[in-house]
Design a protein around this motif. Structure first.
Motif, PDB file in Angstrom:
ATOM      1  N   UNK A  48      33.170  42.583  48.429  1.00 61.51           N
ATOM      2  CA  UNK A  48      32.889  42.340  47.014  1.00 61.51           C
ATOM      3  C   UNK A  48      33.595  43.373  46.136  1.00 61.51           C
ATOM      4  N   UNK A  49      33.599  44.623  46.572  1.00 64.33           N
ATOM      5  CA  UNK A  49      34.310  45.671  45.828  1.00 64.33           C
ATOM      6  C   UNK A  49      35.804  45.345  45.773  1.00 64.33           C
ATOM      7  N   UNK A  50      36.380  44.956  46.910  1.00 57.16           N
ATOM      8  CA  UNK A  50      37.805  44.611  46.941  1.00 57.16           C
ATOM      9  C   UNK A  50      38.070  43.387  46.055  1.00 57.16           C
ATOM     10  N   UNK A  51      37.192  42.409  46.096  1.00 57.37           N
ATOM     11  CA  UNK A  51      37.336  41.216  45.261  1.00 57.37           C
ATOM     12  C   UNK A  51      37.325  41.584  43.775  1.00 57.37           C
ATOM     13  N   UNK A  52      36.422  42.454  43.385  1.00 54.78           N
ATOM     14  CA  UNK A  52      36.340  42.886  41.987  1.00 54.78           C
ATOM     15  C   UNK A  52      37.617  43.629  41.586  1.00 54.78           C
ATOM     16  N   UNK A  53      38.090  44.496  42.481  1.00 53.33           N
ATOM     17  CA  UNK A  53      39.297  45.261  42.181  1.00 53.33           C
ATOM     18  C   UNK A  53      40.545  44.386  42.095  1.00 53.33           C
ATOM     19  N   UNK A  54      40.619  43.359  42.928  1.00 52.94           N
ATOM     20  CA  UNK A  54      41.814  42.505  42.967  1.00 52.94           C
ATOM     21  C   UNK A  54      41.707  41.299  42.049  1.00 52.94           C
ATOM     22  N   UNK A  55      40.509  40.984  41.607  1.00 53.98           N
ATOM     23  CA  UNK A  55      40.305  39.830  40.742  1.00 53.98           C
ATOM     24  C   UNK A  55      39.833  38.628  41.532  1.00 53.98           C
ATOM     25  N   UNK A  56      38.815  37.944  41.024  1.00 54.55           N
ATOM     26  CA  UNK A  56      38.201  36.814  41.749  1.00 54.55           C
ATOM     27  C   UNK A  56      38.952  35.502  41.588  1.00 54.55           C
ATOM     28  N   UNK A  57      40.274  35.536  41.658  1.00 58.76           N
ATOM     29  CA  UNK A  57      41.069  34.351  41.348  1.00 58.76           C
ATOM     30  C   UNK A  57      40.819  33.155  42.260  1.00 58.76           C
ATOM     31  N   UNK A  60      37.168  30.087  42.324  1.00 56.06           N
ATOM     32  CA  UNK A  60      36.985  28.815  41.624  1.00 56.06           C
ATOM     33  C   UNK A  60      37.365  27.620  42.499  1.00 56.06           C
ATOM     34  N   UNK A  61      38.085  27.856  43.572  1.00 52.01           N
ATOM     35  CA  UNK A  61      38.547  26.768  44.444  1.00 52.01           C
ATOM     36  C   UNK A  61      37.701  26.608  45.707  1.00 52.01           C
ATOM     37  N   UNK A  62      36.658  27.402  45.856  1.00 51.49           N
ATOM     38  CA  UNK A  62      35.854  27.362  47.080  1.00 51.49           C
ATOM     39  C   UNK A  62      35.253  25.983  47.310  1.00 51.49           C
ATOM     40  N   UNK A  63      34.732  25.361  46.266  1.00 55.36           N
ATOM     41  CA  UNK A  63      34.099  24.047  46.413  1.00 55.36           C
ATOM     42  C   UNK A  63      35.075  22.979  46.878  1.00 55.36           C
ATOM     43  N   UNK A  64      36.368  23.160  46.596  1.00 52.72           N
ATOM     44  CA  UNK A  64      37.389  22.187  46.980  1.00 52.72           C
ATOM     45  C   UNK A  64      37.879  22.364  48.418  1.00 52.72           C
TER      46      UNK A  64
END
Length: 144
Positions: A48-57, A60-64
């Motif tokens: 989660x820390x790495x995701x926040x640092x790199x951006x949660x781009x 939004x596509x997880x559901x697909x």
């Protein structure tokens, strides 16, 4: 390529360390499942820390995403739970030996058939022989 190979080498070094640490935590807690759950909580927070640092781009596509791709989460849970239970009984080296053997077999099959989007790499006699030599080498390390 050298940086990528080095990163994977470090990841490989971490697998037996992970196994030893989590197995010891499971013994200390008297509950391997609790140790695995703690490991996943720490792993989740770390990612989660790495995701926040790199951006949660990508979120939004997880559901697909095709649902079978989430099997990876089940497989990592199986690995962590099994190594946490089994390493204290047969030793980290022996447990990791079987993990490595399984990795060699499944990686060869994934590459040969191009499964899960992997670049197809046919399993010829030379490659099969190399995998056999690697497996034999890993086995030799456990015979001492």
């Amino acid at each position: 390529m050298p940086a990528l190979a080095l990163t994977m080498l470090i990841a490989g070094i971490g697998i037996p360390i992970l196994a030893a640490l989590n197995a010891a935590l499971g013994v200390r807690l008297g509950a391997p499942v609790a140790a695995a759950s703690v490991l996943f909580a720490v792993a989740f927070l770390s990612s989660l820390v790495v995701l926040i640092l790199m951006g949660p781009t990508g979120l939004s596509k997880v559901a697909e995403a095709p649902k079978h791709l989430f099997l990876a989460g089940v497989l990592i849970a199986f690995y962590v739970l099994s190594i946490t239970f089994i390493a204290p009984k047969i030793g980290v080296g022996n447990a990791v030996f079987f993990v490595l053997l399984g990795q060699l077999i499944s990686a060869a099959a994934i590459d040969h058939f191009g499964l899960f989007g992997a670049v197809p790499t046919p399993l010829g006699a030379m490659r099969a022989g190399g995998i056999a030599v690697m497996a034999f080498g890993v086995w030799l390390t456990q015979m001492a």
